[in-house]
Design an enzyme around this catalytic site. Structure first.
Site, mmCIF file in Angstrom:
data_model
loop_
_atom_site.group_PDB
_atom_site.id
_atom_site.type_symbol
_atom_site.label_atom_id
_atom_site.label_comp_id
_atom_site.label_asym_id
_atom_site.label_seq_id
_atom_site.Cartn_x
_atom_site.Cartn_y
_atom_site.Cartn_z
ATOM 1 N N TYR C 137 0.716 -1.396 -0.071
ATOM 2 C CA TYR C 137 0.132 -0.210 0.081
ATOM 3 C C TYR C 137 0.660 1.325 0.082
ATOM 4 C CZ TYR C 137 -4.822 -1.743 0.477
ATOM 5 O OH TYR C 137 -5.882 -2.534 0.374
ATOM 6 N N GLU C 252 -7.645 -3.627 8.580
ATOM 7 C CA GLU C 252 -6.147 -3.167 9.109
ATOM 8 C C GLU C 252 -6.516 -2.286 10.321
ATOM 9 O OE1 GLU C 252 -3.628 -0.908 6.760
ATOM 10 O OE2 GLU C 252 -1.918 -1.166 7.896
#
Lengths: 404, 378, 404, 378
Positions: C137, C252
């Site tokens: 990411y 997350e």
């Protein structure tokens, strides 16, 4: 007639000393009680008659405005001479003969931006304390965005017509005249503001004192309802008032922070640590029993000490001709924080003794602390909020830019 | 009190700033760390000596330059800017002051020129617990035939891993906790019974624990009057605290400048991060604290030169304020740099690590708040 | 073959209990040392051979992913059954058979956004711990502005070509495959992002571990240099990756705050107040000698307690079916502040004992505190900075808008 | 521990919120102030009685509704929202609890129905200095023929200016500072030797100093066992602290809502002030503190109903957290309103003033931090 300053400073000092010795009344050499402060103007009562004599004598020499030009009645002294005059006055504890927004704020601006006729008309009355001025800046809707003001000023050919409302006008109910920001163009913001003067006795002017959370205050709301103002009372250009306003704000801000929000000492109020010792108690070594509060008091007093040293540093640097803009920019922010923290700690240290409003059952000094605590909340609002101050530091000092 | 530097002081300041920037940058400290030097830097020490930095407090008659504390403060601030690992605080400030204030004429003659020249470095062996506590000394010094025998242990002696001579504070009278009964001793590193445990510290400067086992010290190595060590120790410590506060100010300023720079170059969401008002206000508050701390450090430094009677109060003020400021700034330096600030590769972390060592040495902010309150009678 | 869940919950419980009794190796019922945690994948060594047996048995029933659909190898259990399974596992202290970003983050997203073929291809390998996944990411230039990512993904007809760099890729050096955000259109921002999967063994992939201020870390820098990726490995639509990314971020964030930054207890580390008592000392009443520090420790521990209560309140409200978005939004911000404050106070309490890095002369637990202190600074950065968290609270919860 | 209200509790909550909003808004307090009522509000008291609020803690057998602390907390939070000046804390919480926990069956029969009906209000006369200090009682109770003679002075008794019966804490044994040796007495306002000095307080709720001069109290008015007053007093105080924390939470929430509203309507520089990021972050932090405080208050309230053994810890937690939050929020309410917030005309100042009284009553945040640390053994 204004005094003709001699070139030699020591001769000047001697002459000032002699003159003061002869002309300053004995009662004007004693500490000044609050109710003997002279603000001048039509309503001045001169509670102590010596105050009047002292004002007249000083004004006659132009020494109420010692560095202003002689041609308008000022003292015409240079910087060194002004210093000598101040030194000699404090040597004998001479009182300040005149407190005046005219002297501190409006006069300097008029000298810079007014035309010849305006200066001749208004300056001498300021110097002699004959006219008491107030400042018409803030408006209810504007807040920190001073330039958002809406008080309307229309050109009616032979006069201006003013409608609107001001707020936080200090001593508006005591003042003779007002210097006032008005909107002469509402299609633009800063460029649509003018600076105008008028008599508070004009028809259509009304004032109403403001009660604060801490009680009564010098502040007023001021209303203008079809107030007619002669055209020669506009200072500078039409729509050119903002630059005058900004200059004036500089005078105001420096006078607010210099005063350090001087809490009304004397009259029964004690220092923070004294209150803490009395109300929280100490152990056999004299240490405050509440270790947590003690640490926070020490922390605050360190901040206070650091603040005082910073003011001195700034002054010393200025004297040495160094750039002090950086230091000065934080003074007001830090002063507000310091004074508020002090009062929060005092209220905490006082416990229930700090919860009185009026009447019996509370220590007189403690009640003053309580009022002072509430009043201190204004320190981070008046004369530019702390948020605005931080913006200024971030932008002007640190050069951080807005979103692009 | 003076807040404006003289021309000489300004010159010294410029010299010091340029020197640390060019010769002892953070990169240099990183290099010392990565090559296992643990903050020990003989070449650096040599250069400091050449510049005369060891002799700033030492009068010319003892081969110093005699410029005083304000001057030394400029050097300390410069070394703080780059986190340079040098023996200056322990030697040029504390060691020189101890001998100047407590030493006999013979001792001054013997030691001061060696300090000024960089030949000898010193380290104060005082604390025995993990918090600064001068009166807490329990190390014993027992009188023997021709001097004293020392027994005890000292914790986290700054520069202890490389100093040539220790100034050991030991008790000749009373018990741990008493302010009276302390005596100062000059103990060469290689004296019998001295053992040094080198420490690898978070700031990569290193330090040492010291053990003294039946260490014999001759009469001539007693510094000042026996039992009255605190009379020398307190003013020496205050000088050290003030010098350290100057170092901390330098570290704070450098960390702030790094952050300030980043605010003006780093973009997020298409905008410079310095244009976000919440960060602007944080930066403005940090700037305010830096200005306040600067005033305290300047006042404290000049108070020493002017021999004012409020040195103790100003020392505690300066050390505590510098402590608060250096943590505020170094933490925000990491935070505002975001992820990159968390990496070892970046220099932000070095400032945060060093700040905690600076905090613990010679009394934490909490210690000095307590002392400040005591001085002010509450 | 996946277990065919009976309708009656208590029957199910008994069956689970029996099965566990029979199939969970005894050594898998003891506390798990750090180096026996199983992450699966090609590089998995199974230090304890029982771990392999345990994983295989659990995976066989789909119980490593108990609520995932049976058709892809999951357990197919409903919420109540999953609860029973967890209860029975903790009853016997059974170890978690598999730690996996595939299970926690990527799998759920693929089940929601992947096509049939992709699910068939990747999900079973996740469940069996055969493929270890990492998450691509963050990028060096992007920071909080995740959508500002620049890793380029070009359509080369029969394959995609990837060039760019990721950072903070946890365990990239240990992973087999990566799920990765890439830019497929650089004329728009959020709408130019795609979600793609590829083998970390592909030519052109390079990883480099990141050293943190606290020492070594699971994080890596990851470089892509002309990495070829088959076209069927793009999930969802081209340029439609942002909505998958956002969903994943939710997983997350919740896993980061739920973990409470669990400091490595045991192994010699003491509680804050214990360190303070040992290193600062106490008076005859057992009170810490430093009253200032004592107050700050109490203040912090109150915050910690309040935080714990807030987590429980949020859970209870969720159970009661109440809206908990408001409470949840502050958890991560408060958790970071709490953990950082704790470590600052621990370091302060430890004094010089807290300044060790490695080697002799420092208490082992204290050195862990020092590392933990440095590591805690990342809490307000990783998974959304505290500044971003505050923005989110201000905007989503409090409805405050940006400048218009 | 329960964080979710039952249906009954929710209904009570809604009733209370609507009632204070409609019948006892801040405007009502202002009216009481401006007409010189000093917080005394017989009509308000009558309405509270009709709603059954005085009997929330009192079991049905004594004519109460027996809903417990969580329920009472809802009423307290509602009155905190509008700063209502009511006798609920002193009577419905402290008075009722003291008699419930310490009273004989005869005393319960005599007093509880009168409290539940609103016929009698009570006030705890405990502290003698300006800081909360239960063990610090010096007021003496000397045994005489048929009871006790009380002498002493009590400071800042909440509701002391209008309560019908005082619960006086006096010393039957030992010295000021001892935890043992205290006894509780029910002293009617009109007893001989009781004099009441009414106080005009900053929050416009009023209070009183009390002087007790040879006040005779019969045996039947002793509450609980002589010398063991602390056994009743501590749990009663904790209930009071928890109820007060609930009130403070209500004040904090209302002040925050006022500010939140202003952020969304007030424009400066052509923008809503709530769109300035620095203010957004401040609002978000206040919201965080409000959420944390809410959890503490809920936990403490339900701990009482569940008779948990950590009530004391949770009481100190709730009171301290609520104190920090109410100051933070009420100060920022004034600050973010700017000049208008400084005027008496605006309601912001009322919240700030009341917050300081809430803080001082039953122990400041500093008091409760100290107590929390003690409970946790450091």
């Amino acid at each position: 007639m204004p005094y003709d300053a001699p070139s030699d400073l020591e001769t000047f000092r001697q002459e000032v000393r002699d003159w003061l010795e002869e002309n300053c009344p004995q009662s004007m050499r004693t500490p000044q009680p609050e109710d003997e402060v002279v603000w001048g103007g039509r309503r001045e009562k001169f509670k102590n008659p010596d105050s009047k004599v002292w004002l007249e004598r000083m004004a006659e020499r132009g020494w109420t405005a010692p560095h202003w030009p002689k041609e308008y009645g000022g003292g015409g002294l240079d910087r060194e001479q002004v210093k000598v005059l101040n030194q000699e006055m404090s040597r004998i504890n001479a009182r300040i003969p005149l407190h005046s927004f005219g002297l501190w704020m409006f006069g300097p601006a008029l000298l810079e931006f007014g035309n010849e006729e305006q200066k001749k008309r208004f300056i001498p009355d300021i110097i002699h304390g004959r006219t008491r001025w107030c400042q018409g800046y803030s408006e209810p809707g504007a807040g920190s965005d001073l330039a958002g003001l809406q008080t309307k000023c229309e050109d009616k050919g032979d006069h201006y017509l003013i409608n609107g409302q001001k707020v936080w006008t200090s001593y508006a109910d005591q003042a003779d005249w007002i210097f006032c920001l008005v909107r002469t163009d509402n299609t633009v913001k800063h460029e649509g503001i003018s600076f105008i003067l008028f008599d508070m006795a004009s028809e259509g002017v009304e004032t109403r004192p403001i009660k604060l959370i801490s009680g009564s205050s010098p502040f007023c709301e001021t209303f203008f309802n079809d107030v007619k103002v002669p055209k020669d009372q506009l200072v500078g250009e039409v729509n050119g008032g903002w630059k005058i306003a900004k200059r004036l704000l500089q005078f105001e801000r420096s006078s607010i922070s210099a005063s350090g929000f001087g809490s009304a000492r004397g009259s029964g109020m004690l220092e923070l640590e004294e209150y803490a010792k009395i109300h929280v108690g100490t152990d056999s070594d004299g240490k405050l029993l509440d270790g947590d509060l003690r640490g926070r008091i020490a922390d605050h007093q360190m901040y206070t000490k650091a603040f005082g040293l910073t003011v001195r540093r700034s002054q010393e640097q200025a004297k040495a001709g160094q750039e002090v803009g950086h230091t000065a920019s934080i003074i007001k922010y830090a002063a507000a924080k310091m004074n508020q923290d002090k009062h929060e700690l005092m209220i905490e240290a006082l416990g229930t003794e700090g919860l009185g409003w009026e009447g019996e059952g509370f220590d007189k000094g403690a009640k003053m602390v309580t009022r002072g605590w509430l009043r201190s909340k204004g320190n981070s609002i008046e004369g530019g909020t702390s948020e605005i101050n931080l913006n200024v530091v971030a932008k002007r000092v640190l050069g951080l830019r807005d979103h692009q | 009190m003076s807040f404006v530097l003289t021309e000489d002081q300004e010159m010294l300041r410029d010299t010091a700033i340029n020197f640390t920037r060019d010769e002892l940058p953070v990169k240099h400290l990183r290099g010392l760390r990565d090559s296992g030097k643990n903050g020990v830097d003989p070449e650096g020490r040599q250069k400091l000596a050449e510049l005369g930095f060891f002799g700033v407090l030492i009068p010319e008659e003892y081969d110093g330059v005699g410029m005083g504390m304000v001057a030394l403060g400029q050097v300390m601030e410069a070394q703080g800017r780059t986190l340079a690992s040098t023996p200056l605080l322990q030697t040029a400030c504390i060691g020189a002051s101890a001998i100047l204030l407590g030493g006999s004429e013979a001792q001054k003659q013997e030691w001061l020129p060696k300090i000024a020249s960089g030949e000898v470095t010193t380290a104060l062996a005082l604390d025995e617990g993990s918090h600064h506590n001068p009166a807490g000394v329990a190390t014993e010094a027992e009188r023997d035939g021709q001097g004293y025998t020392l027994n005890g242990a000292k914790k986290y002696v700054q520069d202890g891993h490389h100093a040539d001579v220790f100034i050991v504070v030991a008790r000749t009278f009373g018990e741990a906790g008493d302010k009276h009964g302390l005596t100062l001793f000059l103990v060469p590193r290689d004296a019998n019974g001295v053992s040094v445990q080198t420490l690898n510290t978070v700031d990569s400067h290193g330090a040492a624990h010291l053990t003294l086992e039946d260490v014999h010290v001759p009469e001539s190595h007693v510094l000042g009057a026996p039992d009255k060590g605190m009379d020398i120790l307190e003013p020496v410590l205050d000088r050290g605290r003030i010098a350290l506060a100057a170092e901390m100010l330098g570290s704070s300023r450098a960390a702030f400048e790094m952050t300030h720079e980043y605010l003006q170059t780093r973009k997020q969401f298409g905008q410079l991060i310095g244009s976000f008002q919440a960060l602007q206000h944080r930066a403005a508050k940090m700037f305010t604290d830096l200005e306040l701390t600067t005033s305290c450090v300047s006042a404290a430094l000049s108070a020493v030169d002017e021999q004012r009677n409020d040195i103790a109060e100003l020392a505690s003020l300066a050390k505590a304020m510098a402590g608060e400021t250096v943590h505020l700034v170094s933490n925000d330096t990491v935070q505002l740099h975001g992820g990159i600030g968390m990496t070892d590769e970046h220099e932000a972390g070095f400032y945060m690590k060093r700040a905690r060592v600076q905090e613990a040495l010679l009394g934490s902010a909490s210690f000095h708040r307590d002392r400040f309150a005591q001085i002010n009678g509450y």
